[in-house]
Design a protein around this motif. Sequence first.
Motif, PDB file in Angstrom:
ATOM      1  N   LEU A  28       7.252   0.358  -2.549  1.00  0.00           N
ATOM      2  CA  LEU A  28       6.463  -0.840  -1.913  1.00  0.00           C
ATOM      3  C   LEU A  28       5.554   0.084  -1.521  1.00  0.00           C
ATOM      4  O   LEU A  28       4.533  -0.488  -1.394  1.00  0.00           O
ATOM      5  CB  LEU A  28       7.912  -1.177  -0.909  1.00  0.00           C
ATOM      6  N   MET A  29       5.970   1.496  -0.688  1.00  0.00           N
ATOM      7  CA  MET A  29       4.713   1.865   0.069  1.00  0.00           C
ATOM      8  C   MET A  29       4.863   3.062   0.606  1.00  0.00           C
ATOM      9  O   MET A  29       5.967   4.096   0.051  1.00  0.00           O
ATOM     10  CB  MET A  29       4.646   1.124   1.629  1.00  0.00           C
ATOM     11  N   LEU A  30       4.078   3.952   0.838  1.00  0.00           N
ATOM     12  CA  LEU A  30       4.353   5.104   1.213  1.00  0.00           C
ATOM     13  C   LEU A  30       3.513   5.394   2.616  1.00  0.00           C
ATOM     14  O   LEU A  30       2.479   4.745   2.747  1.00  0.00           O
ATOM     15  CB  LEU A  30       3.106   6.422   0.320  1.00  0.00           C
ATOM     16  N   ALA A  31       4.305   5.717   3.450  1.00  0.00           N
ATOM     17  CA  ALA A  31       3.789   6.540   5.082  1.00  0.00           C
ATOM     18  C   ALA A  31       3.999   7.395   5.224  1.00  0.00           C
ATOM     19  O   ALA A  31       5.273   8.413   4.542  1.00  0.00           O
ATOM     20  CB  ALA A  31       4.648   5.340   5.707  1.00  0.00           C
ATOM     21  N   SER A  51       1.570   6.473  12.733  1.00  0.00           N
ATOM     22  CA  SER A  51       0.103   6.200  12.015  1.00  0.00           C
ATOM     23  C   SER A  51      -0.304   7.217  12.062  1.00  0.00           C
ATOM     24  O   SER A  51      -1.043   7.694  13.766  1.00  0.00           O
ATOM     25  CB  SER A  51      -0.283   5.207  12.949  1.00  0.00           C
ATOM     26  N   ARG A  52      -0.927   8.348  11.274  1.00  0.00           N
ATOM     27  CA  ARG A  52      -1.385   9.146  11.200  1.00  0.00           C
ATOM     28  C   ARG A  52      -3.521   8.633  12.178  1.00  0.00           C
ATOM     29  O   ARG A  52      -3.819   9.619  12.952  1.00  0.00           O
ATOM     30  CB  ARG A  52      -2.287   9.564  10.112  1.00  0.00           C
ATOM     31  N   HIS A  59       7.168   0.119  13.895  1.00  0.00           N
ATOM     32  CA  HIS A  59       7.603  -0.035  13.232  1.00  0.00           C
ATOM     33  C   HIS A  59       7.657  -1.131  12.379  1.00  0.00           C
ATOM     34  O   HIS A  59       6.402  -1.936  12.159  1.00  0.00           O
ATOM     35  CB  HIS A  59       8.953  -0.361  14.507  1.00  0.00           C
ATOM     36  N   LYS A  60       7.892  -0.701  11.635  1.00  0.00           N
ATOM     37  CA  LYS A  60       7.369  -2.057   9.933  1.00  0.00           C
ATOM     38  C   LYS A  60       7.522  -3.330  10.379  1.00  0.00           C
ATOM     39  O   LYS A  60       8.979  -3.366  10.528  1.00  0.00           O
ATOM     40  CB  LYS A  60       8.073  -1.346   8.536  1.00  0.00           C
ATOM     41  N   GLY A  61       7.100  -3.924  10.144  1.00  0.00           N
ATOM     42  CA  GLY A  61       7.089  -5.534  10.976  1.00  0.00           C
ATOM     43  C   GLY A  61       7.264  -6.051  11.709  1.00  0.00           C
ATOM     44  O   GLY A  61       7.403  -6.965  12.428  1.00  0.00           O
ATOM     45  N   GLU A  62       7.140  -4.992  13.007  1.00  0.00           N
ATOM     46  CA  GLU A  62       7.375  -5.595  14.518  1.00  0.00           C
ATOM     47  C   GLU A  62       6.209  -6.660  14.827  1.00  0.00           C
ATOM     48  O   GLU A  62       6.575  -7.067  15.322  1.00  0.00           O
ATOM     49  CB  GLU A  62       6.455  -4.522  15.143  1.00  0.00           C
TER      50      GLU A  62
END
Length: 108
Positions: A28-31, A51-52, A59-62
């Motif tokens: 789905l993603m890379l973080a 977050s760089r 928070h994913k989806g906040e």
Amino acid sequence: MNIEKLDFKKGNGLIPAIVQDYKNNEVLMLAYVNKESMKKTIETGETWFFSRSRKMLWHKGETSGNIQTIKEIKVDCDNDTVLFLVKQKGVACHTGEKSCFYRSIDEI
């Protein structure tokens, strides 16, 4: 999970987190995560990242409501990458796509 064994030193305090759908294994993603976001992920059962660009936790989806609920966390052989197997609510990508990996190299 003992996060003290994760090797955050290689990435200056950050390690990659690959996020994958727990049912069909779609990436789905890379973080990136740091120790604090890993702790919050484990404590809450939902994904937290660092977050760089903004230099802060997120928070994913906040804001979108597209929450990722942790089903399992795996660690690679070098302890410097994690794999989050998640139940995705809604889409994973900020563009509205299900996955951040929706284009081939010829499309960029």
